[in-house]
Motif scaffolding. Structure first.
Motif, PDB file in Angstrom:
ATOM      1  N   ALA A 274       0.834  -1.208   0.000  1.00  0.00           N
ATOM      2  CA  ALA A 274       0.000   0.000   0.000  1.00  0.00           C
ATOM      3  C   ALA A 274       0.865   1.251   0.000  1.00  0.00           C
ATOM      4  O   ALA A 274       1.890   1.302   0.684  1.00  0.00           O
ATOM      5  CB  ALA A 274      -0.906   0.005   1.228  1.00  0.00           C
ATOM      6  N   THR A 370      -5.768   4.854  -4.505  1.00  0.00           N
ATOM      7  CA  THR A 370      -5.077   3.575  -4.546  1.00  0.00           C
ATOM      8  C   THR A 370      -3.740   3.702  -5.265  1.00  0.00           C
ATOM      9  O   THR A 370      -3.444   4.716  -5.911  1.00  0.00           O
ATOM     10  CB  THR A 370      -5.921   2.515  -5.286  1.00  0.00           C
ATOM     11  OG1 THR A 370      -6.048   2.905  -6.663  1.00  0.00           O
ATOM     12  CG2 THR A 370      -7.304   2.389  -4.669  1.00  0.00           C
ATOM     13  N   SER A 371      -2.954   2.641  -5.159  1.00  0.00           N
ATOM     14  CA  SER A 371      -1.728   2.558  -5.961  1.00  0.00           C
ATOM     15  C   SER A 371      -2.118   2.252  -7.401  1.00  0.00           C
ATOM     16  O   SER A 371      -3.289   1.974  -7.703  1.00  0.00           O
ATOM     17  CB  SER A 371      -0.817   1.462  -5.424  1.00  0.00           C
ATOM     18  OG  SER A 371      -1.401   0.183  -5.647  1.00  0.00           O
ATOM     19  N   GLY A 374      -3.988  -0.801  -7.688  1.00  0.00           N
ATOM     20  CA  GLY A 374      -5.316  -0.871  -7.081  1.00  0.00           C
ATOM     21  C   GLY A 374      -5.330  -1.114  -5.592  1.00  0.00           C
ATOM     22  O   GLY A 374      -6.386  -1.379  -5.017  1.00  0.00           O
ATOM     23  N   VAL A 375      -4.171  -1.026  -4.919  1.00  0.00           N
ATOM     24  CA  VAL A 375      -4.107  -1.241  -3.472  1.00  0.00           C
ATOM     25  C   VAL A 375      -4.424   0.072  -2.752  1.00  0.00           C
ATOM     26  O   VAL A 375      -3.824   1.113  -3.033  1.00  0.00           O
ATOM     27  CB  VAL A 375      -2.715  -1.742  -3.040  1.00  0.00           C
ATOM     28  CG1 VAL A 375      -2.681  -1.997  -1.532  1.00  0.00           C
ATOM     29  CG2 VAL A 375      -2.349  -3.004  -3.799  1.00  0.00           C
ATOM     30  N   VAL A 376      -5.380   0.019  -1.834  1.00  0.00           N
ATOM     31  CA  VAL A 376      -5.811   1.224  -1.103  1.00  0.00           C
ATOM     32  C   VAL A 376      -4.655   1.769  -0.269  1.00  0.00           C
ATOM     33  O   VAL A 376      -3.908   1.010   0.363  1.00  0.00           O
ATOM     34  CB  VAL A 376      -7.018   0.904  -0.191  1.00  0.00           C
ATOM     35  CG1 VAL A 376      -7.412   2.134   0.624  1.00  0.00           C
ATOM     36  CG2 VAL A 376      -8.192   0.428  -1.026  1.00  0.00           C
TER      37      VAL A 376
END
Length: 605
Positions: A274, A370-371, A374-376
């Motif tokens: 993240a 997000t990255s 798609g990571v929060v």
């Protein structure tokens, strides 16, 4: 001086060129020489006749300001025609043509072979960029080695609209022979959630075609590296995860040697980490003059209907208040994918929680940020001082007036600034360095205005016991901003302040050396006044009538002292005797450090 602190557009009011004879200079930009002594100003339009030139707000490296320049200057009109001064063969197929001055348009360029037959469209390319004095021509692999190509340039103009002389002008280029070595793909390396690089054995004449699992990547998504001409960065249309077939085709080197199409299976790893907030800062937007909380992450982030919820506290006039505001809009920065911004007027709620001059300590929780994978993003914290909206960014620079150790507490050093300072930068312990001591935290006191002058004190809280000797120190302070300013202070250094050591004395031993006497041994020589220091406990408890005693050391420092107590008998000795420090204890060492008694002192025989 510059809007981006580097080059290009100026800050408002730094350089203005106003025409007296109605020949507008247009937008201005600038560039500073490497030695920092020459500023080159470029006007969007050609200048001629008289102008009122004003230069103001420029400072030297030491922070001192240059005198304002305000004069009428006459610029002679540029009537000199540009000309081609050289043609250099960079490789077998590339040629750089240099003009006598920058040109704003190259006009029409046509190509013919030496026998007069036209060159097919696209077989020769050029990379002209406006207001440059160089143009690079490339003879593609469609043109055989040994062939002579004549480029005819018609209608090229300099920035003052002077036509090329002669007009038309010609450039002759001869395609070199193949070098006998075809280019190859050296490596394919993942560089991000959606990016990878393709490294070639040598420089290519044009961008290659890259495909992922049989689908060509858009031409604009294959970019040659700015510093390594053999490296290309490829941006995939989706997150890269797992095994992918990467095909590289349609490439040749500068001599025209054609590389063999290459296909390779590459295993990509999805970035599951993240993004974290690496830094936070309050900035003033140049367009609306409102304050924004600017957050910089440790990697690129995407904002899809981004929101942030804050909880925390703010302090104003020594009063601590709580704040909770949900779902404030988060906006991405226009140029930096690692940066997002939040409008403070919205983030801090209504007037009861949005308080000018208050220092905020907030916990941030994001949604929709997000990255690239798609990571929060992780939750974060931010500390800052609220300024005032509608006030353009200040260029004020804070200065240190004094650095003095607290008169009564050796664990504190008071730094006085010559004006109110930004809370986030002023309370960052990393901005303060004291040789031989550790700055554990910083407390910012309220700004004080007296006799028309404002000062503010930052209290450096030293780690207990980290300052082991009394003497002069090297003290360095940097990166603190004035309140509402975008400029950091000039680094401050002093080596004249004497700091007293802050190692607190302790009781090394307490022994019952008589039925009415306890002998205390200290870690260093200590002093004492007349206040009561200890309570005598039996079995860890107060006696029926609380017995309070003083060490009676006096003004002469000693390392041992005999403390008179009420007579003890065998029963009390069996139950155990101990000493409890009282609130009135006033035992201290020669440097003024109070005796440290973290727990009751057990008396032994």
């Amino acid at each position: 001086m510059f809007a981006d602190d580097k080059s290009g557009a100026f800050d408002a009011g730094v350089v203005t060129i106003n025409s007296i004879d109605n020949v507008a200079a247009g937008a201005l930009s600038g560039k500073l020489s490497e030695d920092g002594k020459t500023l080159t100003v470029t006007t969007a339009s050609a200048v001629s006749k008289r102008y009122n030139v004003v230069i103001d707000g420029i400072k030297a490296k030491d922070g001192s300001a240059f005198a304002k320049y305000d004069e009428v200057v006459t610029f002679a009109a540029d009537t000199t025609a540009p000309a081609i001064v050289s043609t250099v063969k960079d490789s077998a197929s590339t040629f750089t043509v240099t003009f006598s001055e920058p040109i704003k348009q190259i006009g029409t360029v046509t190509y013919k072979y030496a026998d007069g037959t036209p060159v097919a469209d696209g077989h020769v390319t050029h990379n002209f960029t406006t207001t440059t004095d160089k143009v690079t021509f490339t003879l593609t692999s469609n043109i055989a080695s040994g062939k002579t190509v004549i480029a005819t340039v018609i209608g090229a103009q300099d920035t003052a609209s002077n036509l090329l002389s002669p007009n038309p002008a010609t450039v002759t280029m001869v395609k070199g022979a193949l070098d006998g070595v075809a280019p190859t793909v050296s490596a394919i390396t993942q560089t991000g959630a959606t990016t990878f690089t393709v490294k070639f054995s040598e420089q290519l004449a044009a961008n290659p075609t890259i495909s992922i699992d049989g689908t060509d990547v858009a031409t604009a998504s294959v970019v040659k590296d700015a510093t390594d001409a053999t490296l290309y960065t490829v941006t995939a249309p989706a997150v890269l995860d797992g095994a992918k077939t990467i095909a590289v085709k349609g490439f040749n080197d500068l001599s025209g040697e054609v590389g063999a199409d290459t296909s390779k299976v590459v295993v990509f790893t999805k970035d599951a980490a993240a993004p974290k907030v690496a830094s936070s800062n309050v900035v003033v937007d140049a367009t609306d003059s409102k304050q924004y909380l600017e957050l910089t992450f440790d990697k690129d982030v995407k904002v899809d209907t981004g929101k942030v919820t804050v909880t925390g506290t703010f302090v104003k006039d020594h009063i601590t208040n709580t704040i909770t505001v949900a779902d404030t809009e988060v906006k991405p920065d226009a140029t930096n994918k690692k940066v997002v911004r939040v409008n403070l007027d919205t983030l801090l709620g209504d007037t009861t929680t949005d308080v000018e001059g208050a220092t905020y300590n907030l916990d941030l929780k994001f949604t929709g940020v997000t990255s690239a994978a798609g990571v929060v993003v992780e939750d974060a914290k931010a500390t800052f001082t609220r300024g005032k909206d509608g006030v353009p960014a200040s260029g004020a620079v804070a200065k240190v007036k004094t650095v003095i150790q607290d008169a009564t507490n050796n664990n504190k050093v008071n730094v006085t600034f010559d004006q109110a300072v930004d809370g986030a930068s002023a309370t960052n312990a990393a901005n303060y360095k004291i040789d031989g001591a550790v700055v554990e935290s910083v407390t910012l006191l309220p700004a004080v205005t007296a006799a028309g002058a404002t000062t503010q004190v930052a209290v450096l809280n030293l780690k207990a016991g980290s300052n082991e000797f009394t003497g002069t120190r090297n003290i360095n302070i940097s990166d603190v901003k004035a309140l509402g300013s975008t400029k950091v202070m000039e680094p401050f250094h002093t080596n004249t302040e004497v700091l007293k050591e802050n190692v607190a004395p302790v009781v090394v031993s307490a022994k019952l050396t008589g039925t009415t006497e306890i002998t205390l041994t200290f870690s260093e020589a200590v002093l004492d006044d007349t206040a009561e220091d200890f309570e005598v406990l039996i079995e860890g408890k107060s006696q029926g009538t609380a017995e309070k005693v003083t060490t009676g050391i006096g003004s002469t420092a000693v390392t041992t002292v005999k403390v008179a107590i009420a007579a003890v008998d065998a029963d009390k000795i069996a139950k155990g005797i101990s000493l409890k420090a009282l609130d009135t204890i006033d035992v201290k060492d020669a440097a003024g450090n109070a005796l440290s008694v973290p727990a009751n002192i057990v008396v032994t025989q």
